[in-house]
Design a protein around this motif. Structure first.
Motif, PDB file in Angstrom:
ATOM      1  N   ASP A  82       0.476  -8.006   4.747  1.00 45.21           N
ATOM      2  CA  ASP A  82      -0.816  -8.844   4.966  1.00 45.21           C
ATOM      3  C   ASP A  82      -0.453 -10.271   4.143  1.00 45.21           C
ATOM      4  O   ASP A  82      -1.521 -10.915   3.628  1.00 45.21           O
ATOM      5  CB  ASP A  82      -2.037  -8.267   4.828  1.00 45.21           C
ATOM      6  CG  ASP A  82      -3.325  -9.241   5.574  1.00 45.21           C
ATOM      7  OD1 ASP A  82      -2.891  -9.980   6.652  1.00 45.21           O
ATOM      8  OD2 ASP A  82      -4.266  -8.937   5.300  1.00 45.21           O
ATOM      9  N   GLU A  93      -3.538  -0.027  -6.012  1.00 44.78           N
ATOM     10  CA  GLU A  93      -3.926  -1.469  -5.564  1.00 44.78           C
ATOM     11  C   GLU A  93      -3.452  -2.057  -4.371  1.00 44.78           C
ATOM     12  O   GLU A  93      -3.668  -3.249  -3.994  1.00 44.78           O
ATOM     13  CB  GLU A  93      -3.708  -2.666  -6.635  1.00 44.78           C
ATOM     14  CG  GLU A  93      -4.309  -2.163  -7.998  1.00 44.78           C
ATOM     15  CD  GLU A  93      -3.989  -3.373  -9.033  1.00 44.78           C
ATOM     16  OE1 GLU A  93      -3.314  -4.015  -8.744  1.00 44.78           O
ATOM     17  OE2 GLU A  93      -4.214  -2.897 -10.331  1.00 44.78           O
ATOM     18  N   ARG A  94      -2.728  -1.078  -3.438  1.00 46.08           N
ATOM     19  CA  ARG A  94      -2.342  -1.502  -2.113  1.00 46.08           C
ATOM     20  C   ARG A  94      -3.149  -1.265  -0.987  1.00 46.08           C
ATOM     21  O   ARG A  94      -3.910  -0.185  -1.284  1.00 46.08           O
ATOM     22  CB  ARG A  94      -0.713  -0.763  -1.986  1.00 46.08           C
ATOM     23  CG  ARG A  94       0.432  -1.494  -3.029  1.00 46.08           C
ATOM     24  CD  ARG A  94       1.751  -1.026  -2.581  1.00 46.08           C
ATOM     25  NE  ARG A  94       2.426  -1.325  -3.679  1.00 46.08           N
ATOM     26  CZ  ARG A  94       3.780  -1.222  -3.391  1.00 46.08           C
ATOM     27  NH1 ARG A  94       4.422  -0.877  -2.209  1.00 46.08           N
ATOM     28  NH2 ARG A  94       4.858  -1.555  -4.566  1.00 46.08           N
ATOM     29  N   PRO A  95      -3.415  -1.858  -0.027  1.00 49.02           N
ATOM     30  CA  PRO A  95      -4.341  -1.425   1.145  1.00 49.02           C
ATOM     31  C   PRO A  95      -3.496  -0.558   2.089  1.00 49.02           C
ATOM     32  O   PRO A  95      -3.671  -0.732   3.044  1.00 49.02           O
ATOM     33  CB  PRO A  95      -4.568  -2.781   1.864  1.00 49.02           C
ATOM     34  CG  PRO A  95      -3.166  -3.527   1.608  1.00 49.02           C
ATOM     35  CD  PRO A  95      -2.646  -3.189   0.272  1.00 49.02           C
ATOM     36  N   ASN A  97      -2.934   4.037   2.522  1.00 46.38           N
ATOM     37  CA  ASN A  97      -3.186   5.295   2.141  1.00 46.38           C
ATOM     38  C   ASN A  97      -2.258   6.299   2.782  1.00 46.38           C
ATOM     39  O   ASN A  97      -1.582   5.886   3.688  1.00 46.38           O
ATOM     40  CB  ASN A  97      -4.728   5.755   2.670  1.00 46.38           C
ATOM     41  CG  ASN A  97      -5.319   6.686   1.686  1.00 46.38           C
ATOM     42  OD1 ASN A  97      -4.674   7.646   1.140  1.00 46.38           O
ATOM     43  ND2 ASN A  97      -6.624   6.637   1.655  1.00 46.38           N
ATOM     44  N   ASP A 122     -14.201   5.027  -5.565  1.00 47.35           N
ATOM     45  CA  ASP A 122     -14.634   3.746  -5.270  1.00 47.35           C
ATOM     46  C   ASP A 122     -15.832   3.441  -5.431  1.00 47.35           C
ATOM     47  O   ASP A 122     -16.223   2.043  -5.505  1.00 47.35           O
ATOM     48  CB  ASP A 122     -14.149   3.243  -3.843  1.00 47.35           C
ATOM     49  CG  ASP A 122     -12.697   3.496  -3.483  1.00 47.35           C
ATOM     50  OD1 ASP A 122     -11.863   3.507  -4.325  1.00 47.35           O
ATOM     51  OD2 ASP A 122     -12.477   3.507  -2.381  1.00 47.35           O
ATOM     52  N   LYS A 169     -11.336   5.764   3.928  1.00 48.52           N
ATOM     53  CA  LYS A 169     -11.235   4.543   3.253  1.00 48.52           C
ATOM     54  C   LYS A 169     -10.793   3.133   3.872  1.00 48.52           C
ATOM     55  O   LYS A 169     -10.572   2.249   3.506  1.00 48.52           O
ATOM     56  CB  LYS A 169     -10.265   4.694   1.810  1.00 48.52           C
ATOM     57  CG  LYS A 169     -10.483   6.029   1.126  1.00 48.52           C
ATOM     58  CD  LYS A 169      -9.827   5.956  -0.150  1.00 48.52           C
ATOM     59  CE  LYS A 169     -10.100   4.692  -1.018  1.00 48.52           C
ATOM     60  NZ  LYS A 169      -9.286   4.940  -2.340  1.00 48.52           N
ATOM     61  N   GLU A 170     -10.681   3.368   5.111  1.00 47.85           N
ATOM     62  CA  GLU A 170     -10.095   2.412   6.036  1.00 47.85           C
ATOM     63  C   GLU A 170      -9.102   1.300   5.494  1.00 47.85           C
ATOM     64  O   GLU A 170      -9.341   0.327   5.289  1.00 47.85           O
ATOM     65  CB  GLU A 170     -11.436   1.510   6.212  1.00 47.85           C
ATOM     66  CG  GLU A 170     -12.484   2.435   7.015  1.00 47.85           C
ATOM     67  CD  GLU A 170     -13.823   1.540   7.237  1.00 47.85           C
ATOM     68  OE1 GLU A 170     -13.527   0.322   8.045  1.00 47.85           O
ATOM     69  OE2 GLU A 170     -14.834   1.810   7.142  1.00 47.85           O
ATOM     70  N   PRO A 171      -7.683   1.955   5.176  1.00 44.83           N
ATOM     71  CA  PRO A 171      -6.843   1.221   4.654  1.00 44.83           C
ATOM     72  C   PRO A 171      -6.490   0.287   5.967  1.00 44.83           C
ATOM     73  O   PRO A 171      -6.470   0.643   6.918  1.00 44.83           O
ATOM     74  CB  PRO A 171      -5.912   2.413   4.379  1.00 44.83           C
ATOM     75  CG  PRO A 171      -5.956   3.354   5.323  1.00 44.83           C
ATOM     76  CD  PRO A 171      -7.534   3.565   5.543  1.00 44.83           C
ATOM     77  N   LYS A 172      -5.638  -0.691   5.434  1.00 46.17           N
ATOM     78  CA  LYS A 172      -4.846  -1.421   6.459  1.00 46.17           C
ATOM     79  C   LYS A 172      -3.591  -0.848   7.072  1.00 46.17           C
ATOM     80  O   LYS A 172      -3.446  -1.032   8.125  1.00 46.17           O
ATOM     81  CB  LYS A 172      -4.368  -2.629   5.900  1.00 46.17           C
ATOM     82  CG  LYS A 172      -5.388  -3.740   5.604  1.00 46.17           C
ATOM     83  CD  LYS A 172      -4.813  -5.203   4.908  1.00 46.17           C
ATOM     84  CE  LYS A 172      -6.065  -6.243   4.622  1.00 46.17           C
ATOM     85  NZ  LYS A 172      -5.630  -7.304   4.020  1.00 46.17           N
TER      86      LYS A 172
END
Length: 380
Positions: A82, A93-95, A97, A122, A169-172
């Motif tokens: 992104d 720390e990365r978006p 999982n 979280d 966790k709704e990761p990107k």
């Protein structure tokens, strides 16, 4: 949990020059001592894709995935998610999982506790955690198993719980390392389509590592075929199968008959290739200019060929042979045809009749035929 629907039939952002990729690998390499695991990879993956890294063991696909996750650091090159360079950012720390092949569920926790674990870490409010856990368990059809522990679940159920934990966790980006390898064949085939359906509903970008060609073809919006740390070809399943860019890809994805030859002529409509092992010239519908005299490989898929007693009709490629072997697989039979040169060719034929009504058998003299549009010329 917010859900969107990816419109798969018209989903092709990689064809839009204005579309900005979600993930970019720029000149990424990874060395372990003198061994080059990944070699100068440039790759773009768009938001909402179900993207597969496909290749044999040791080709570099898992190393590439681990660098995207942050578990390995590139020796050179950069990785963007992104628009942010994440090459030196730690995994937490990365978006992203990651769903591991072993599922890595906590054995002492219930299904609900496993799914809630990351959300508690979280610091989310309890009410929000309960809502998210309920939503994702509904999504993977595991709501009624919320109080069970992993040892009380089947392999397919554990796989769903691991997926729910990642999605909560709704990761990107969701990374999947051989996610279906532990399942038996029938469950694996059923789960493939279910996983694609879930990905379309949540709209999260999935990046999967697999060595299973059928799995990649079934599930992916696009596939990157890897070989010895390099990308051989990136494309949709149709592009990879019907229009392989290299001999390696043609041979790795599905079955293929390969004939070595030399370009004899190149007209506006047809390429003519002289193939000594077939003792004839082949015509191929034009797919790109190739110099006369250039050595090439002609590829024809077994299902694109017809095996018959009669001579091929005008305009078709054809060669004579003898039925050497027949492999009956129920819905289809595979015929191995021995040519006068000693070469064997594989032909796949759908069994439209009962076995006792098969008109071709061992030692029969037959003709192979295929249309010029059903052959591909490979120059490398």
């Amino acid at each position: 949990m917010t859900q969107t629907v990816a419109q798969r039939p018209t989903f092709s952002p990689w064809t839009d020059p204005e579309s900005v990729p979600l993930i970019r690998f720029e000149g990424v390499s990874k060395r372990f001592g003198d061994f080059v695991a990944v070699d100068q990879v440039d790759l773009s993956i768009h938001a909402g894709e179900f993207f597969s890294l496909l290749g044999a063991s040791g080709c570099g696909k898992t190393t590439l995935l681990r660098m995207l996750a942050g578990f390995e650091t590139p020796t050179s090159g950069r990785i963007f998610i992104d628009g942010t360079d994440v090459s030196a950012i730690p995994p937490y720390e990365r978006p992203v999982n990651m769903m591991f092949q072993s599922y890595a569920l906590f054995p002492h926790m219930t299904v609900e506790q496993n799914v809630a674990f990351g959300l508690k870490q979280d610091g989310l409010p309890k009410a929000q955690i309960r809502e998210k856990v309920r939503d994702v368990l509904d999504l993977v059809q595991m709501s009624r198993f919320g109080g069970r522990k992993p040892h009380q679940l089947s392999g397919g159920q554990r796989q769903r719980v691991a997926l729910a934990r990642c999605l909560a966790k709704e990761p990107k980006v969701l990374l999947l390392d051989e996610p279906l390898a532990a399942l038996d064949r029938q469950l694996r085939e059923r789960t493939q389509l279910e996983l694609v359906g879930i990905q379309e509903r949540v709209g999260i970008t999935f990046v999967m590592v697999t060595h299973d060609q059928g799995e990649a073809m079934t599930m992916s919006s696009r596939i990157a075929v890897m070989n010895s740390g390099c990308l051989e070809q990136v494309g949709t399943p149709v592009e990879i199968y019907e229009y392989p860019g290299t001999r390696f890809v043609a041979d790795f994805i599905g079955a293929a008959n390969m004939f070595e030859g030399v370009v004899a002529s190149d007209s506006d409509d047809l390429l003519v290739v002289t193939c000594p092992e077939l003792e004839s010239d082949l015509t191929i519908s034009h797919g790109g200019s190739v110099p006369v005299g250039a050595p090439v490989t002609v590829m024809v898929r077994p299902e694109k060929m017809v095996v018959q007693r009669d001579r091929p009709s005008e305009g078709m490629n054809g060669v004579k042979g003898i039925v050497a072997d027949i492999a009956y697989l129920g819905d289809v039979s595979i015929y191995h045809i021995s040519l006068p040169s000693g070469r064997r060719v594989e032909v796949l034929r759908t069994n439209l009749r009962h076995t006792g009504e098969q008109e071709l058998t061992w030692e029969d003299e037959v003709h192979l035929a295929w249309h010029p549009a059903n052959a591909m010329v490979l120059t490398r």
